[in-house]
Design an enzyme around this catalytic site. Sequence first.
Site, PDB file in Angstrom:
ATOM      1  N   HIS A 269     -22.382 -36.746  -5.247  1.00 19.10           N
ATOM      2  CA  HIS A 269     -24.292 -36.799  -4.849  1.00 19.10           C
ATOM      3  C   HIS A 269     -24.816 -38.454  -4.485  1.00 19.10           C
ATOM      4  O   HIS A 269     -25.812 -39.194  -5.736  1.00 19.10           O
ATOM      5  CB  HIS A 269     -25.617 -36.076  -4.960  1.00 19.10           C
ATOM      6  CG  HIS A 269     -25.078 -34.674  -4.843  1.00 19.10           C
ATOM      7  ND1 HIS A 269     -25.985 -33.466  -5.567  1.00 19.10           N
ATOM      8  CD2 HIS A 269     -24.595 -34.029  -3.952  1.00 19.10           C
ATOM      9  CE1 HIS A 269     -25.407 -32.236  -5.234  1.00 19.10           C
ATOM     10  NE2 HIS A 269     -24.679 -32.736  -3.985  1.00 19.10           N
ATOM     11  N   MET A 423     -26.494 -39.260 -10.679  1.00 21.85           N
ATOM     12  CA  MET A 423     -26.623 -38.661 -11.758  1.00 21.85           C
ATOM     13  C   MET A 423     -25.143 -37.241 -11.487  1.00 21.85           C
ATOM     14  O   MET A 423     -25.891 -36.559 -12.572  1.00 21.85           O
ATOM     15  CB  MET A 423     -27.850 -38.144 -12.309  1.00 21.85           C
ATOM     16  CG  MET A 423     -28.489 -39.451 -12.586  1.00 21.85           C
ATOM     17  SD  MET A 423     -29.937 -39.116 -13.762  1.00 21.85           S
ATOM     18  CE  MET A 423     -29.334 -37.909 -14.682  1.00 21.85           C
ATOM     19  N   HIS A 424     -24.647 -36.310 -10.003  1.00 23.11           N
ATOM     20  CA  HIS A 424     -24.402 -35.674 -10.326  1.00 23.11           C
ATOM     21  C   HIS A 424     -23.037 -36.010  -9.370  1.00 23.11           C
ATOM     22  O   HIS A 424     -22.330 -36.128  -8.509  1.00 23.11           O
ATOM     23  CB  HIS A 424     -25.030 -34.921  -8.815  1.00 23.11           C
ATOM     24  CG  HIS A 424     -25.896 -34.072  -9.074  1.00 23.11           C
ATOM     25  ND1 HIS A 424     -27.146 -34.196  -8.352  1.00 23.11           N
ATOM     26  CD2 HIS A 424     -26.894 -34.386 -10.433  1.00 23.11           C
ATOM     27  CE1 HIS A 424     -28.516 -34.459  -8.370  1.00 23.11           C
ATOM     28  NE2 HIS A 424     -28.825 -34.155  -9.723  1.00 23.11           N
ATOM     29  N   LEU A 425     -22.081 -35.423 -10.781  1.00 19.74           N
ATOM     30  CA  LEU A 425     -20.910 -35.762 -10.494  1.00 19.74           C
ATOM     31  C   LEU A 425     -19.909 -34.555 -10.510  1.00 19.74           C
ATOM     32  O   LEU A 425     -19.717 -33.840 -11.696  1.00 19.74           O
ATOM     33  CB  LEU A 425     -20.134 -36.507 -11.819  1.00 19.74           C
ATOM     34  CG  LEU A 425     -20.879 -38.530 -11.418  1.00 19.74           C
ATOM     35  CD1 LEU A 425     -20.315 -39.299 -12.921  1.00 19.74           C
ATOM     36  CD2 LEU A 425     -19.881 -39.397 -10.512  1.00 19.74           C
TER      37      LEU A 425
END
Length: 489
Positions: A269, A423-425
């Site tokens: 994201h 921070m979203h993987l």
Amino acid sequence: MAIFPRGNGLGPDKIAADVVVIGSGPGGAVTASMCAEAGKFVVMLEEGQNLPLESAPHFSREEILQKYRNAGVNIGFGAAKIAYVEGCCVGGGSEVNRGLYHRAPEAVFDRWRSDYRVDALSLSELTPHFAACEKVAKVEYLPGPAPQLSTRLEDGAHRLGWACLEVPRLYAYATDATGAPGRKQSMSATFVPRFLEAGGELMPDTCATRIARSAGRWTVHARRSNPTDSQEIELTAKTVFVAGGAVQTPLLLRRSGIRRNVGDSLRFHPMLKVVALFADEINTPGELEPVHQIKEFDPRFSMGCSMSKRPALALAMAAHPQMMEAVDRDWRRMAIYYVQSTGGIGRVRSFPGFRDPFVRVELSPLDLKELAEGLTRLAEVLFAAGAQAVYPSIPGYPVLFSPADIPKLPQTLPPKQANVTTMHLFSSCPMGEDMHKCATSSFGRVHGADNLFIADASLLCGPTVVNPQGTVMAVAHRNVTRAIEDRAI
């Protein structure tokens, strides 16, 4: 070198277990606790330290140094570089994120089932697994009013007629009889204690370096470190769950010679930030964390408010160095806001002799245009909320002093100028039965490998649109439940 079976404790260099779980974040901790509660001898490895949840103030410099991989400095390379954050401690990312909690929308699961041929993944089928995780790690709304830097975003959205909601958090706000405050529901506060109570063995400061299969069992080669020395160890087990996260999991698997659809489809994201300056003080020390998100433009992009402590404000204002004195003087009138989209793709690769992975990322022209539109919408809502100025955290971008300045923003984001973070993987080892796309089965077993599973955000087949931790936990719970039923552990 002796092998120590269950009941004889952990040996100095060789350990035999029923199950080894590599990684103690949301997927790993849920998986390990359930395996231990099923009566198996489970060893959970964690590369980082075992630190109390309150070992450092949240979002402080001390916490970044203690609990973030590489002190928070990780870069995905490409025409537009992206800075990404990974937790590296017992509890993984759950220790360092804000714990905003969503169940992914039904349309997300429908798309994954269709595009990746994932079995038994409807929202109704996942609901019991969401509920089971929420019973252990409580999810609650704020017990009172949200902080002003959060409600300002809500006010601006309402003035524009946009959909905005308060998001619950993995947090137990209720106080006990002594008046003690609530507590964040990270893995170190919830599933890890549950795992230990069930007889599991936790090995912090231990990095898995390679896995191999021999004589019907898996061997995990690992390095255990302390401040003065390191020790090579081997763990053998019938079953291994890899839960290092969407970057570290494909890194380990590729180093171990397991490469089919591994590390080829990383998604994230992408996020852009701004600093908004208001006429009055809105940033009060000690207030609860911001919880409002604007969902008017989902699934293309959403908006929210970040933690806005003084050091974070200085970092977000780095694109406007002339404002550093103003940050010191007026930081209580400032807050950080973000726009977050669902675009972007990447790859994870390992190179001999290098400890860290090489992460390559790409934002398409459409991705860049969508982020630019999101940035203009974010400025629009902040002025509607009463902002006096908006400072994009992008070098070379203009300061905005009124809605009339918004057209000064570029209509697309220049790749070399972008200051994108995430921070979203996820999605680097997607699950499903499409053998051309998927690294694992619908329930997380690595294709072509007996009793080797993935149990983290790598499995998710694409962007979750919302914060992914709840989905990671529910999918891990679903998959380990099936593994237990199938006697794969």
